[in-house]
Design a protein around this motif. Sequence first.
Motif, PDB file in Angstrom:
ATOM      1  N   LEU A  53       2.827  42.547  17.390  1.00  0.00           N
ATOM      2  CA  LEU A  53       2.637  42.560  18.834  1.00  0.00           C
ATOM      3  C   LEU A  53       2.833  41.160  19.415  1.00  0.00           C
ATOM      4  CD1 LEU A  53       1.810  43.849  21.482  1.00  0.00           C
ATOM      5  CD2 LEU A  53      -0.594  43.625  20.784  1.00  0.00           C
ATOM      6  N   ARG A  54       2.221  40.165  18.787  1.00  0.00           N
ATOM      7  CA  ARG A  54       2.358  38.801  19.288  1.00  0.00           C
ATOM      8  C   ARG A  54       3.806  38.327  19.197  1.00  0.00           C
ATOM      9  NH1 ARG A  54      -2.001  34.315  17.829  1.00  0.00           N
ATOM     10  NH2 ARG A  54      -3.060  35.639  19.359  1.00  0.00           N
ATOM     11  N   GLY A  55       4.468  38.662  18.090  1.00  0.00           N
ATOM     12  CA  GLY A  55       5.860  38.271  17.922  1.00  0.00           C
ATOM     13  C   GLY A  55       6.759  38.925  18.956  1.00  0.00           C
ATOM     14  N   SER A  56       6.520  40.200  19.240  1.00  0.00           N
ATOM     15  CA  SER A  56       7.310  40.912  20.237  1.00  0.00           C
ATOM     16  C   SER A  56       7.099  40.321  21.627  1.00  0.00           C
ATOM     17  CB  SER A  56       6.943  42.402  20.244  1.00  0.00           C
ATOM     18  OG  SER A  56       7.669  43.099  21.230  1.00  0.00           O
ATOM     19  N   ALA A  57       5.839  40.016  21.957  1.00  0.00           N
ATOM     20  CA  ALA A  57       5.529  39.411  23.261  1.00  0.00           C
ATOM     21  C   ALA A  57       6.253  38.075  23.410  1.00  0.00           C
ATOM     22  CB  ALA A  57       4.016  39.227  23.415  1.00  0.00           C
ATOM     23  N   ALA A  58       6.321  37.306  22.326  1.00  0.00           N
ATOM     24  CA  ALA A  58       7.012  36.009  22.362  1.00  0.00           C
ATOM     25  C   ALA A  58       8.510  36.198  22.575  1.00  0.00           C
ATOM     26  CB  ALA A  58       6.752  35.244  21.064  1.00  0.00           C
ATOM     27  N   ILE A  59       9.112  37.183  21.891  1.00  0.00           N
ATOM     28  CA  ILE A  59      10.551  37.447  22.038  1.00  0.00           C
ATOM     29  C   ILE A  59      10.873  37.840  23.476  1.00  0.00           C
ATOM     30  CG2 ILE A  59      12.410  39.061  21.425  1.00  0.00           C
ATOM     31  CD1 ILE A  59      11.099  39.197  18.598  1.00  0.00           C
ATOM     32  N   GLY A 104      -0.446  44.488  26.569  1.00  0.00           N
ATOM     33  CA  GLY A 104       0.122  45.795  26.902  1.00  0.00           C
ATOM     34  C   GLY A 104      -0.031  46.166  28.360  1.00  0.00           C
ATOM     35  N   LYS A 105      -0.116  45.173  29.231  1.00  0.00           N
ATOM     36  CA  LYS A 105      -0.424  45.408  30.642  1.00  0.00           C
ATOM     37  C   LYS A 105       0.762  45.215  31.581  1.00  0.00           C
ATOM     38  CE  LYS A 105      -4.881  46.015  29.857  1.00  0.00           C
ATOM     39  NZ  LYS A 105      -5.509  47.354  30.052  1.00  0.00           N
ATOM     40  N   LEU A 106       1.898  44.777  31.055  1.00  0.00           N
ATOM     41  CA  LEU A 106       3.044  44.472  31.915  1.00  0.00           C
ATOM     42  C   LEU A 106       4.017  45.642  31.951  1.00  0.00           C
ATOM     43  CD1 LEU A 106       4.337  42.209  33.642  1.00  0.00           C
ATOM     44  CD2 LEU A 106       5.526  41.443  31.580  1.00  0.00           C
ATOM     45  N   GLN A 107       4.320  46.103  33.152  1.00  0.00           N
ATOM     46  CA  GLN A 107       5.203  47.259  33.312  1.00  0.00           C
ATOM     47  C   GLN A 107       6.611  46.887  33.759  1.00  0.00           C
ATOM     48  OE1 GLN A 107       3.191  49.623  36.235  1.00  0.00           O
ATOM     49  NE2 GLN A 107       1.354  49.904  34.977  1.00  0.00           N
ATOM     50  N   ARG A 108       6.710  45.807  34.554  1.00  0.00           N
ATOM     51  CA  ARG A 108       8.010  45.465  35.123  1.00  0.00           C
ATOM     52  C   ARG A 108       7.988  44.035  35.638  1.00  0.00           C
ATOM     53  NH1 ARG A 108       9.529  49.127  40.014  1.00  0.00           N
ATOM     54  NH2 ARG A 108       9.057  50.671  38.395  1.00  0.00           N
ATOM     55  N   GLN A 153       2.478  33.353  31.194  1.00  0.00           N
ATOM     56  CA  GLN A 153       1.677  34.449  31.747  1.00  0.00           C
ATOM     57  C   GLN A 153       2.224  35.806  31.341  1.00  0.00           C
ATOM     58  OE1 GLN A 153      -1.380  34.394  33.738  1.00  0.00           O
ATOM     59  NE2 GLN A 153      -1.108  36.372  32.737  1.00  0.00           N
ATOM     60  N   LEU A 154       3.552  35.952  31.352  1.00  0.00           N
ATOM     61  CA  LEU A 154       4.153  37.227  30.940  1.00  0.00           C
ATOM     62  C   LEU A 154       3.830  37.531  29.488  1.00  0.00           C
ATOM     63  CD1 LEU A 154       7.690  37.090  32.631  1.00  0.00           C
ATOM     64  CD2 LEU A 154       5.590  38.171  33.484  1.00  0.00           C
ATOM     65  N   SER A 211       9.049  37.466  26.346  1.00  0.00           N
ATOM     66  CA  SER A 211       8.771  36.446  27.359  1.00  0.00           C
ATOM     67  C   SER A 211       9.811  35.325  27.299  1.00  0.00           C
ATOM     68  CB  SER A 211       7.347  35.885  27.208  1.00  0.00           C
ATOM     69  OG  SER A 211       7.164  35.313  25.935  1.00  0.00           O
ATOM     70  N   GLU A 212      10.232  34.957  26.096  1.00  0.00           N
ATOM     71  CA  GLU A 212      11.288  33.950  25.962  1.00  0.00           C
ATOM     72  C   GLU A 212      12.590  34.461  26.590  1.00  0.00           C
ATOM     73  OE1 GLU A 212      12.606  30.987  22.454  1.00  0.00           O
ATOM     74  OE2 GLU A 212      13.067  33.101  22.028  1.00  0.00           O
ATOM     75  N   PHE A 213      12.892  35.730  26.359  1.00  0.00           N
ATOM     76  CA  PHE A 213      14.084  36.342  26.970  1.00  0.00           C
ATOM     77  C   PHE A 213      14.040  36.205  28.485  1.00  0.00           C
ATOM     78  CE2 PHE A 213      15.226  40.192  29.358  1.00  0.00           C
ATOM     79  CZ  PHE A 213      16.605  40.161  29.250  1.00  0.00           C
ATOM     80  N   PHE A 214      12.878  36.486  29.094  1.00  0.00           N
ATOM     81  CA  PHE A 214      12.771  36.380  30.544  1.00  0.00           C
ATOM     82  C   PHE A 214      13.067  34.959  31.018  1.00  0.00           C
ATOM     83  CE2 PHE A 214       9.808  40.205  30.438  1.00  0.00           C
ATOM     84  CZ  PHE A 214      10.747  41.054  31.009  1.00  0.00           C
ATOM     85  N   GLY A 215      12.595  33.966  30.276  1.00  0.00           N
ATOM     86  CA  GLY A 215      12.858  32.583  30.652  1.00  0.00           C
ATOM     87  C   GLY A 215      14.338  32.264  30.660  1.00  0.00           C
ATOM     88  N   TYR A 216      15.040  32.663  29.601  1.00  0.00           N
ATOM     89  CA  TYR A 216      16.484  32.401  29.528  1.00  0.00           C
ATOM     90  C   TYR A 216      17.253  33.251  30.534  1.00  0.00           C
ATOM     91  CZ  TYR A 216      16.269  29.306  25.494  1.00  0.00           C
ATOM     92  OH  TYR A 216      16.039  28.222  24.673  1.00  0.00           O
ATOM     93  N   ALA A 217      16.825  34.492  30.735  1.00  0.00           N
ATOM     94  CA  ALA A 217      17.496  35.356  31.712  1.00  0.00           C
ATOM     95  C   ALA A 217      17.345  34.789  33.120  1.00  0.00           C
ATOM     96  CB  ALA A 217      16.924  36.768  31.651  1.00  0.00           C
TER      97      ALA A 217
END
Length: 207
Positions: free
Chosen positions: A13-19, A79-83, A71-72, A21-27
């Motif tokens: 779960l932690r690893g997925s959250a990191a992947i 498990g609280k972020l939807q969009r 924060q993301l 959130s990092e994607f959002f930063g680069y995107a």
Amino acid sequence: MASRTVAKDIITLRGSAAIVSEFFGYAANSILYNRGIYPEESFAKVKKYGLPMLLTQDEGVKSFITNLTAQLSEWLEAGKLQRVVMVIMSKATNEVLERWNFSIETDSDVFEKGVSREKSDREIMREIQAIMRQIASSITYLPCLDEPCVFDVLAYTDTDVAVPFTWIESDPKLIANPQMVKLHSFDTKIHKVDTLVSYKNDEWDEQ
């Protein structure tokens, strides 16, 4: 006889959250660069996801994106972020011109049963590569932004989430009768991210 073991790519779960959130930063950086929100010379080239990527060197924007991804990641891990929606607006009028919409589906079993999932880093990277390539080519399918623009980020969370004081309630900043382009998605097996960009129809388009 030599014995061999098969290495498994375990996604936590932690690893997925990191992947994710990092994607959002680069995107976010890629959208700001490719849509011309900030000058080309204010970005520096790095390599990520096997691609040349551009990162802002503007200290204010860097700080904003760093705080955003932190924060993301916290919300993703809970498990609280939807969009997440990145909104491009006219600087002069605040009219919404584009909405980059990232919808998130979360595997409930991971939270309820504490299980992990398996998926190779390479496969996840390939899926993210496809999205980044589509963002980089956005000039070919989105109208030209021919006026100074600003951006904002909206986060849709579960209602029971404690919201940091740096975040405020917002209207959804929708576009009336938008055109939409669905982009690729990626899936860590814990979080699936679907990407869609909607944009304002030019008034001079033929009916």
